[in-house]
Design a protein around this motif. Structure first.
Motif, PDB file in Angstrom:
ATOM      1  N   GLY A  95       0.811  -1.200   0.000  1.00  0.00           N
ATOM      2  CA  GLY A  95       0.000   0.000   0.000  1.00  0.00           C
ATOM      3  C   GLY A  95       0.849   1.257   0.000  1.00  0.00           C
ATOM      4  O   GLY A  95       2.078   1.193   0.028  1.00  0.00           O
ATOM      5  N   PRO A  96       0.206   2.425  -0.014  1.00  0.00           N
ATOM      6  CA  PRO A  96       0.917   3.705  -0.162  1.00  0.00           C
ATOM      7  C   PRO A  96       1.510   4.241   1.150  1.00  0.00           C
ATOM      8  O   PRO A  96       1.212   5.352   1.577  1.00  0.00           O
ATOM      9  N   TYR A  97       2.318   3.413   1.808  1.00  0.00           N
ATOM     10  CA  TYR A  97       2.934   3.795   3.077  1.00  0.00           C
ATOM     11  C   TYR A  97       4.442   3.640   2.994  1.00  0.00           C
ATOM     12  O   TYR A  97       4.946   2.668   2.442  1.00  0.00           O
ATOM     13  N   THR A  98       5.162   4.593   3.589  1.00  0.00           N
ATOM     14  CA  THR A  98       6.608   4.484   3.760  1.00  0.00           C
ATOM     15  C   THR A  98       6.868   4.452   5.261  1.00  0.00           C
ATOM     16  O   THR A  98       6.386   5.307   6.001  1.00  0.00           O
ATOM     17  N   PHE A  99       7.620   3.455   5.685  1.00  0.00           N
ATOM     18  CA  PHE A  99       7.918   3.275   7.108  1.00  0.00           C
ATOM     19  C   PHE A  99       9.360   3.670   7.390  1.00  0.00           C
ATOM     20  O   PHE A  99      10.280   3.164   6.736  1.00  0.00           O
TER      21      PHE A  99
END
Length: 196
Positions: A95-99
């Motif tokens: 999904g459109p997440y950066t951790f």
């Protein structure tokens, strides 16, 4: 002059994906679509391509680069993740997440935030990126394609071609993919904090 590939966003053509991977392996810098917007990407170990990426974006050494991975299975190679953080990340990927995570010793220093020793990790939900990563067999280094002085990423492949045809090695036209940069979650805080 860059090469321009039109790749089907749901069924990427294997022949074109192989050409893309060959260019990445030979030090190429690309513009590619993700599930949130277009991005710049290159081989994880390519210092010259990373410097070109920084020049295009006009970003400083404090910028958090992102490693784009095809899944979370090899995340321990690049970042230190406890079980709680892993479960949270698993629920949000792909999904459109950066951790933002503590970088492992496998991550070159130039890719880490110099003060915090962190790295961004992302697993996009996009067939073209997944095909590239699957064929390449390792993550790519990436940064959202936001041009200097702008607030939102570039979205139109023809406009990107006009802007960057002489600065990148390839531009992948995967159609419209949105214009929202990823949500950035700092996993170094308790509880995790949304930075963007």
């Amino acid at each position: 002059m860059s090469q321009f590939f039109t790749i089907h966003p749901q069924n990427p053509q294997k022949r074109l994906i192989n050409q893309v991977v060959d260019i990445i392996r030979s030090g190429g810098l690309m513009v590619y679509p993700t599930d949130s917007c277009y991005a710049l990407g290159c081989h994880i170990g390519d210092k010259a391509a990373m410097e070109r990426m920084s020049h295009i974006r006009q970003i400083d050494k404090e910028h958090n680069f992102t490693l784009v991975c095809n899944d979370l299975s090899g995340i321990g190679t690049y970042a230190k993740v406890d079980n709680g953080a892993f479960r949270q990340m698993k629920a949000l990927t792909p999904g459109p997440y950066t951790f933002i995570l503590k970088a492992s010793h496998e991550v070159p220093r130039r890719l880490q935030n110099p003060k915090r020793k962190t790295i961004g990790l992302r697993v996009p939900d996009h067939a073209i990126v997944q095909a590239i990563l699957g064929t390449l067999g390792e993550p790519i280094m990436s940064s959202t394609l936001i041009m200097p002085g702008k607030e939102i990423p570039e979205t139109e492949p023809d406009t990107i071609r006009e802007l960057l045809a002489k600065q990148v090695d390839m531009i992948i036209d995967g159609g419209h993919c949105g214009f929202e940069a990823t949500t950035v979650v700092d996993m170094m805080t308790d509880p995790p904090q949304i930075l963007r």
